[in-house]
Design a protein around this motif. Structure first.
Motif, short mmCIF file in Angstrom:
data_model
loop_
_atom_site.label_atom_id
_atom_site.label_comp_id
_atom_site.label_asym_id
_atom_site.label_seq_id
_atom_site.Cartn_x
_atom_site.Cartn_y
_atom_site.Cartn_z
N ASN A 82 59.89 51.47 -7.64
CA ASN A 82 58.90 50.94 -6.70
C ASN A 82 59.42 51.24 -5.29
O ASN A 82 60.21 50.49 -4.74
CB ASN A 82 58.71 49.45 -6.92
CG ASN A 82 57.71 48.84 -5.95
OD1 ASN A 82 57.06 49.55 -5.18
ND2 ASN A 82 57.58 47.52 -5.96
N ARG B 17 51.92 53.51 -10.72
CA ARG B 17 53.28 53.46 -11.27
C ARG B 17 53.27 52.92 -12.69
O ARG B 17 53.98 53.43 -13.57
CB ARG B 17 54.15 52.60 -10.35
CG ARG B 17 55.65 52.65 -10.67
CD ARG B 17 56.48 51.91 -9.64
NE ARG B 17 56.18 50.48 -9.63
CZ ARG B 17 55.50 49.85 -8.66
NH1 ARG B 17 55.05 50.53 -7.62
NH2 ARG B 17 55.29 48.56 -8.73
N HIS B 18 52.47 51.91 -12.94
CA HIS B 18 52.39 51.33 -14.28
C HIS B 18 51.86 52.36 -15.28
O HIS B 18 52.35 52.43 -16.42
CB HIS B 18 51.49 50.10 -14.26
CG HIS B 18 51.29 49.48 -15.61
ND1 HIS B 18 52.30 48.82 -16.29
CD2 HIS B 18 50.20 49.43 -16.43
CE1 HIS B 18 51.84 48.40 -17.45
NE2 HIS B 18 50.58 48.75 -17.56
N SER C 157 61.67 54.65 -13.26
CA SER C 157 60.55 54.32 -12.39
C SER C 157 61.06 53.48 -11.21
O SER C 157 61.79 52.50 -11.40
CB SER C 157 59.49 53.54 -13.16
OG SER C 157 58.39 53.21 -12.34
N GLU D 170 51.22 50.12 -7.38
CA GLU D 170 51.57 49.43 -8.62
C GLU D 170 50.78 49.95 -9.81
O GLU D 170 51.33 50.17 -10.90
CB GLU D 170 51.34 47.93 -8.46
CG GLU D 170 51.72 47.12 -9.69
CD GLU D 170 51.54 45.63 -9.48
OE1 GLU D 170 51.77 44.87 -10.45
OE2 GLU D 170 51.16 45.22 -8.36
N GLU D 171 49.49 50.15 -9.64
CA GLU D 171 48.65 50.58 -10.74
C GLU D 171 49.01 51.98 -11.22
O GLU D 171 49.08 52.24 -12.43
CB GLU D 171 47.18 50.52 -10.33
CG GLU D 171 46.63 49.12 -10.13
CD GLU D 171 46.99 48.51 -8.78
OE1 GLU D 171 46.68 47.31 -8.59
OE2 GLU D 171 47.57 49.21 -7.94
N GLU E 222 54.65 54.54 -16.26
CA GLU E 222 55.62 53.82 -17.10
C GLU E 222 55.13 53.73 -18.54
O GLU E 222 55.90 53.92 -19.48
CB GLU E 222 55.85 52.43 -16.52
CG GLU E 222 56.63 52.45 -15.21
CD GLU E 222 56.62 51.13 -14.48
OE1 GLU E 222 57.35 51.02 -13.46
OE2 GLU E 222 55.89 50.21 -14.90
#
Length: 253
Positions: free
Chosen positions: A90, A73-74, A88, A70-71, A77
């Motif tokens: 998940n 990927r963020h 993007s 998550e970190e 983004e």
């Protein structure tokens, strides 16, 4: 060993700032193999903070950036969300969330050693269109001499599980077994980075096997790197050299 999908959660800032990018010559070679004037629809799997994704977008590709962390990927983004060709996702290498026969190229930059398994091979075969290609990419840091040799020695002494997770543990025979008829094309490109001392420490901290900053091992590593930097730096900088490797071919026969 910690879950590979979570190992970089606390490394994002250093990863984005201090990991090397990739040379344009590598992107051009991928173009040659896809037989297209522009890179087509791509699944960049294990896309992390989007270092390679960004290059693909600059070459005109539509990119599905697949990243389970998550970190990381963020971070991608935030950097890339303004590009209309960036999507993007998940997802993971074993379960990308993409449609059947939906991409022309799968890329894995500095990531494939985390998901070299049969589930991944089946997933890549599922999402790739006919005649689609898989491109595996690594920046292989040269051990060399001087500061790079000292840096390698520090990793061997203090990094938590460096020898277990080093991508160079994968042989070319193991890589070839992922491709149709064990056939892949292999290329090498020159890549470099320059660091001041804080940059060299950031490069260390970007690695999942870097000891915790509160640990005695980290403090010992910093001290040894400081000695090496003072010995080998020129005008307050040291250079890291890489063999940037590309392995490309078809999965489906």
């Amino acid at each position: 060993m910690n879950d590979s999908k979570q190992r970089f959660s606390t490394r994002v800032e250093d990863y984005e700032k201090y990991r090397p990018s990739y040379p344009n010559s590598l992107l051009k070679k991928i173009l040659e193999h896809t037989g297209s004037a522009t890179i087509p629809v791509v699944a960049d799997v294990g896309s992390g903070t989007g270092i390679f994704t960004e290059l693909l977008l600059e070459y005109g590709a539509e990119v599905f950036a697949v990243e389970p962390n998550e970190e990381m990927r963020h971070a991608a983004e935030v950097k890339l969300i303004g590009n209309s060709k960036f999507v993007s996702k998940n997802g993971s290498a074993e379960c990308t969330g993409l449609l059947d026969d939906s991409v022309d190229l799968v890329t894995a930059a500095q990531a494939f050693h985390w998901f070299n398994n049969q589930e991944t091979k089946a997933e890549f075969a599922r999402i790739l269109r006919e005649n689609g290609r898989l491109a595996l990419i690594w920046n292989d840091r040269k051990y060399g001499e001087g500061c790079q040799a000292a840096y390698e020695d520090v990793l061997k002494k203090y990094a938590t599980d460096y020898s277990q997770v080093n991508h160079q543990n994968l042989s070319e025979q193991q890589l070839a077994s992922f491709f149709c008829n064990n056939e892949m094309d292999t290329f090498s490109f020159i890549n470099t980075q320059e660091f001041d001392f804080e940059g060299m420490l950031g490069r260390l901290r970007s690695c999942s096997y870097c000891p915790k900053e509160s640990s005695q091992d980290y403090q010992a590593a910093v001290a040894e790197l400081k000695t090496a930097f003072e010995k080998y730096s020129v005008n307050g900088r040291v250079q890291f050299e890489y063999d940037c490797k590309l392995y490309i071919g078809k999965i489906q026969c």
